[in-house]
Design a protein around this motif. Structure first.
Motif, PDB file in Angstrom:
ATOM      1  N   PHE A  28       1.084  -1.071   0.011  1.00  0.00           N
ATOM      2  CA  PHE A  28      -0.183  -0.198  -0.004  1.00  0.00           C
ATOM      3  C   PHE A  28       1.040   1.441  -0.101  1.00  0.00           C
ATOM      4  CE2 PHE A  28      -3.314  -3.281   1.672  1.00  0.00           C
ATOM      5  CZ  PHE A  28      -3.688  -2.550   1.013  1.00  0.00           C
ATOM      6  N   TRP A  29       2.061   1.371  -0.008  1.00  0.00           N
ATOM      7  CA  TRP A  29       2.857   2.386  -0.303  1.00  0.00           C
ATOM      8  C   TRP A  29       2.968   3.489  -0.801  1.00  0.00           C
ATOM      9  CZ3 TRP A  29       6.764   3.561   3.444  1.00  0.00           C
ATOM     10  CH2 TRP A  29       7.580   5.045   3.598  1.00  0.00           C
ATOM     11  N   GLN A  30       2.035   3.280  -1.715  1.00  0.00           N
ATOM     12  CA  GLN A  30       1.763   4.386  -3.298  1.00  0.00           C
ATOM     13  C   GLN A  30       1.051   4.556  -3.175  1.00  0.00           C
ATOM     14  OE1 GLN A  30       4.187   4.567  -6.889  1.00  0.00           O
ATOM     15  NE2 GLN A  30       5.016   2.258  -6.152  1.00  0.00           N
ATOM     16  N   ARG A  31      -0.731   3.692  -2.804  1.00  0.00           N
ATOM     17  CA  ARG A  31      -1.966   4.214  -2.519  1.00  0.00           C
ATOM     18  C   ARG A  31      -2.076   4.958  -1.264  1.00  0.00           C
ATOM     19  NH1 ARG A  31      -2.858  -2.221  -3.394  1.00  0.00           N
ATOM     20  NH2 ARG A  31      -1.852  -2.256  -5.762  1.00  0.00           N
ATOM     21  N   PRO A  32      -3.362   5.531  -1.304  1.00  0.00           N
ATOM     22  CA  PRO A  32      -4.066   6.822  -0.613  1.00  0.00           C
ATOM     23  C   PRO A  32      -3.720   6.532   1.107  1.00  0.00           C
ATOM     24  CG  PRO A  32      -5.380   6.620  -2.028  1.00  0.00           C
ATOM     25  CD  PRO A  32      -4.249   5.566  -2.453  1.00  0.00           C
ATOM     26  N   ARG A  33      -3.683   4.888   1.361  1.00  0.00           N
ATOM     27  CA  ARG A  33      -3.831   4.218   2.783  1.00  0.00           C
ATOM     28  C   ARG A  33      -2.358   4.348   3.835  1.00  0.00           C
ATOM     29  NH1 ARG A  33      -7.513   1.037   6.157  1.00  0.00           N
ATOM     30  NH2 ARG A  33      -6.187  -0.085   7.393  1.00  0.00           N
ATOM     31  N   ARG A  73       0.160   6.348   1.348  1.00  0.00           N
ATOM     32  CA  ARG A  73       0.494   7.322   1.863  1.00  0.00           C
ATOM     33  C   ARG A  73       0.362   8.169   2.932  1.00  0.00           C
ATOM     34  NH1 ARG A  73      -1.162   7.563  -3.221  1.00  0.00           N
ATOM     35  NH2 ARG A  73      -2.334   9.243  -3.053  1.00  0.00           N
ATOM     36  N   GLU A 133       2.643  11.663  -3.638  1.00  0.00           N
ATOM     37  CA  GLU A 133       2.500  10.238  -4.799  1.00  0.00           C
ATOM     38  C   GLU A 133       4.063  10.387  -5.221  1.00  0.00           C
ATOM     39  OE1 GLU A 133      -1.168  10.731  -7.449  1.00  0.00           O
ATOM     40  OE2 GLU A 133      -1.755  11.244  -6.665  1.00  0.00           O
ATOM     41  N   ARG A 161       6.114   7.117  -5.151  1.00  0.00           N
ATOM     42  CA  ARG A 161       7.072   6.398  -6.195  1.00  0.00           C
ATOM     43  C   ARG A 161       8.440   6.376  -5.949  1.00  0.00           C
ATOM     44  NH1 ARG A 161       9.259   7.517 -10.503  1.00  0.00           N
ATOM     45  NH2 ARG A 161       9.345  10.210 -10.095  1.00  0.00           N
TER      46      ARG A 161
END
Length: 121
Positions: free
Chosen positions: A26-31, A33, A40, A44
């Motif tokens: 989930f690193w790059q997803r809203p949760r 971040r 973003e 990335r």
């Protein structure tokens, strides 16, 4: 006391498995971040580092689970070793970043579980 120690060790293992999923999936997803306070672009760029870091959190979780299922003295020794790793990583993370919540989210649960394991030992 032994049951409390095992519950705390299990909770720390679950916490680190959750951190592993946050960092690797989930690193790059809203949760992810939101959890780590990133935009973003930063997410990335840092995703490969986070995935590696997540893998280490997974190893901590696996070691703690091993400690819970292995017979003593190996189970006790594994729990102590991996909880010390959690505490050291939490202390280093809190000292080396501006994010002091690591003291409460990683170091404190690890230290409480470690104390319980040693007392119950």
């Amino acid at each position: 006391m032994r049951i409390l120690a095992e519950v705390l060790v299990g909770a720390v293992a679950v916490l680190h498995a959750y951190i592993m999923v946050l960092e690797m999936v989930f690193w790059q997803r809203p949760r992810g971040r939101t959890a780590f306070g990133m935009d973003e672009e930063t997410a990335r760029i840092t995703a490969p580092l986070a995935a590696n870091q997540g893998l280490y959190n997974g190893f901590l979780a696996a070691g703690l689970i091993w400690g819970l299922i292995a017979a003593d003295p190996v189970g006790f020794q594994a729990q102590v070793f991996f909880l010390v790793c959690v505490v050291v990583a939490g202390a280093y993370g809190a000292a080396s970043t501006s994010n002091r919540k690591i003291l409460f989210s990683q170091l404190t649960p690890g230290a409480l579980a470690l104390a319980a394991v040693i007392i119950a030992g």
